[in-house]
Write a protein that holds these residues in place. Structure first.
Motif, short mmCIF file in Angstrom:
data_model
loop_
_atom_site.label_atom_id
_atom_site.label_comp_id
_atom_site.label_asym_id
_atom_site.label_seq_id
_atom_site.Cartn_x
_atom_site.Cartn_y
_atom_site.Cartn_z
N LEU A 1 70.69 60.38 45.68
CA LEU A 1 70.65 61.80 46.02
C LEU A 1 69.26 62.36 45.71
N ALA A 2 68.70 63.07 46.68
CA ALA A 2 67.41 63.73 46.52
C ALA A 2 67.51 65.16 47.05
N ALA A 3 66.53 65.99 46.70
CA ALA A 3 66.50 67.37 47.17
C ALA A 3 65.09 67.71 47.64
N ILE A 4 65.01 68.35 48.81
CA ILE A 4 63.73 68.81 49.33
C ILE A 4 63.84 70.29 49.63
N GLY A 5 62.70 70.99 49.62
CA GLY A 5 62.76 72.42 49.88
C GLY A 5 61.44 72.99 50.35
N TYR A 6 61.55 74.05 51.15
CA TYR A 6 60.39 74.71 51.75
C TYR A 6 60.17 76.08 51.13
N CYS A 7 58.93 76.38 50.74
CA CYS A 7 58.56 77.70 50.21
C CYS A 7 59.47 78.04 49.02
N PHE A 8 60.34 79.04 49.17
CA PHE A 8 61.31 79.37 48.13
C PHE A 8 62.15 78.16 47.78
N GLY A 9 62.55 77.40 48.79
CA GLY A 9 63.33 76.19 48.53
C GLY A 9 62.54 75.15 47.75
N GLY A 10 61.22 75.12 47.97
CA GLY A 10 60.38 74.23 47.18
C GLY A 10 60.39 74.61 45.72
N HIS A 11 60.37 75.92 45.47
CA HIS A 11 60.51 76.41 44.09
C HIS A 11 61.86 76.00 43.52
N CYS A 12 62.92 76.12 44.33
CA CYS A 12 64.27 75.80 43.87
C CYS A 12 64.38 74.34 43.44
N VAL A 13 63.83 73.42 44.23
CA VAL A 13 63.97 72.01 43.87
C VAL A 13 63.14 71.67 42.63
N LEU A 14 62.02 72.34 42.46
CA LEU A 14 61.25 72.14 41.23
C LEU A 14 62.03 72.64 40.02
N GLU A 15 62.78 73.73 40.20
CA GLU A 15 63.62 74.23 39.11
C GLU A 15 64.71 73.22 38.75
N LEU A 16 65.24 72.51 39.75
CA LEU A 16 66.21 71.46 39.46
C LEU A 16 65.58 70.38 38.58
N ALA A 17 64.38 69.97 38.94
CA ALA A 17 63.70 68.93 38.14
C ALA A 17 63.43 69.43 36.73
N ARG A 18 62.99 70.67 36.60
CA ARG A 18 62.69 71.23 35.28
C ARG A 18 63.93 71.30 34.41
N ALA A 19 65.10 71.44 35.05
CA ALA A 19 66.36 71.52 34.31
C ALA A 19 66.92 70.15 33.96
N GLY A 20 66.26 69.08 34.40
CA GLY A 20 66.76 67.75 34.11
C GLY A 20 67.88 67.30 35.01
N ALA A 21 67.94 67.83 36.23
CA ALA A 21 69.01 67.49 37.15
C ALA A 21 69.02 66.00 37.45
N ASP A 22 70.22 65.47 37.65
CA ASP A 22 70.41 64.04 37.90
C ASP A 22 70.20 63.76 39.38
N LEU A 23 68.95 63.56 39.74
CA LEU A 23 68.54 63.28 41.10
C LEU A 23 67.56 62.12 41.09
N GLN A 24 67.38 61.50 42.23
CA GLN A 24 66.35 60.46 42.33
C GLN A 24 64.97 61.07 42.56
N ALA A 25 64.92 62.19 43.30
CA ALA A 25 63.63 62.80 43.60
C ALA A 25 63.83 64.24 44.05
N VAL A 26 62.80 65.04 43.85
CA VAL A 26 62.69 66.35 44.49
C VAL A 26 61.35 66.41 45.20
N VAL A 27 61.34 67.08 46.36
CA VAL A 27 60.11 67.23 47.13
C VAL A 27 59.96 68.71 47.50
N SER A 28 58.84 69.29 47.10
CA SER A 28 58.53 70.68 47.39
C SER A 28 57.41 70.74 48.42
N TYR A 29 57.66 71.48 49.52
CA TYR A 29 56.61 71.74 50.51
C TYR A 29 56.17 73.19 50.37
#
Length: 243
Positions: free
Chosen positions: A117-145
């Motif tokens: 499972l991975a998460a990607i996001g654009y603009c505001f969504g990019g901020h959202c996926v970085l927040e997931l990473a900062r929270a220690g979310a159990d994902l393989q990767a996040v990508v912010s554009y």
């Protein structure tokens, strides 16, 4: 042909409705699939996201677009999305908690393989996926554009579990070089696995071919940055999700 269905989540009394794109021929009873969450920009789900999940589904991923505003806002006038974004921006803690609520909903979906499972996001969504990473979310990767990079709560040492990738534009007034440098230092201090790519000529919304319609300074499409960031994302997903 891609199949679509709704997915629901509730957070702090707000009912949210996202969209699932299934690969052609896949069914809920099949083996769970490698999955990509796609988080929308400030403009909402109708802008750019449906095309992205359709492309991912065509590549064999279960792709799930999440809704951070609620269907009434998403189906309303563009001004409604802008107001909802402003309201959420004024309450930074809600962005992280709502993104985490969506992650729980996605992980619970029967078609999702939580281990891929991975998460990607654009603009505001990019901020959202970085927040997931900062929270220690159990994902393989996040990508912010071209995501906004500032946060109310930087990642603590040892907390990020996933690969953190940020594609940024050196000409982006909403994520200036000072913020990019701060993100890099934050990731170093947290001991995170990270990659930050800066496109020297790119501005905000460089992945959006219709960026010029907004008529705003510092917002423009960049074909090279768009295609290179997408190619890098597909390589990352292939390596980490085993697809």
């Amino acid at each position: 042909m891609t199949q679509f269905q709704a997915i629901h989540c509730e957070h702090e009394g707000t009912k949210l409705e996202g969209l699932v794109a299934w690969p052609a021929g896949a069914k809920e009873t099949d083996t769970p699939l490698p999955t990509v969450m796609v988080m929308h920009s400030a403009n909402g789900l109708r802008h750019q996201v449906r095309g992205t999940i359709e492309k991912l589904a065509a590549l064999g991923y279960l792709a799930i677009a999440t809704d951070m505003y609620g269907p009434e806002v998403q189906n309303g006038a563009p001004e409604a999305s802008h107001q909802a974004y402003g309201d959420m921006h004024a309450r930074p803690g809600i962005v992280r908690s709502r993104a985490l609520a969506w992650l729980d909903a996605v992980r619970a979906h029967p078609g999702v393989d939580p281990a891929r499972l991975a998460a990607i996001g654009y603009c505001f969504g990019g901020h959202c996926v970085l927040e997931l990473a900062r929270a220690g979310a159990d994902l393989q990767a996040v990508v912010s554009y071209h995501g906004t990079l500032q946060t109310h709560a930087p990642a603590e040492a040892g907390v990020p579990k996933c690969e953190v990738v940020a594609y940024c534009g050196a000409q982006d007034p909403f994520a200036p070089m000072a913020d990019i440098d701060a993100l890099r230092q934050e990731m170093i201090d947290a001991g995170a696995r990270y990659q930050i790519t800066v496109f020297g000529e790119a501005a905000h919304s460089f992945t959006d071919p219709d960026a010029a319609v907004m008529g705003m300074e510092g917002i423009r499409y960049d074909r090279m940055a768009h295609q290179m960031s997408w190619a890098g994302t597909l390589t990352l997903l292939d390596l980490l999700l085993g697809h």
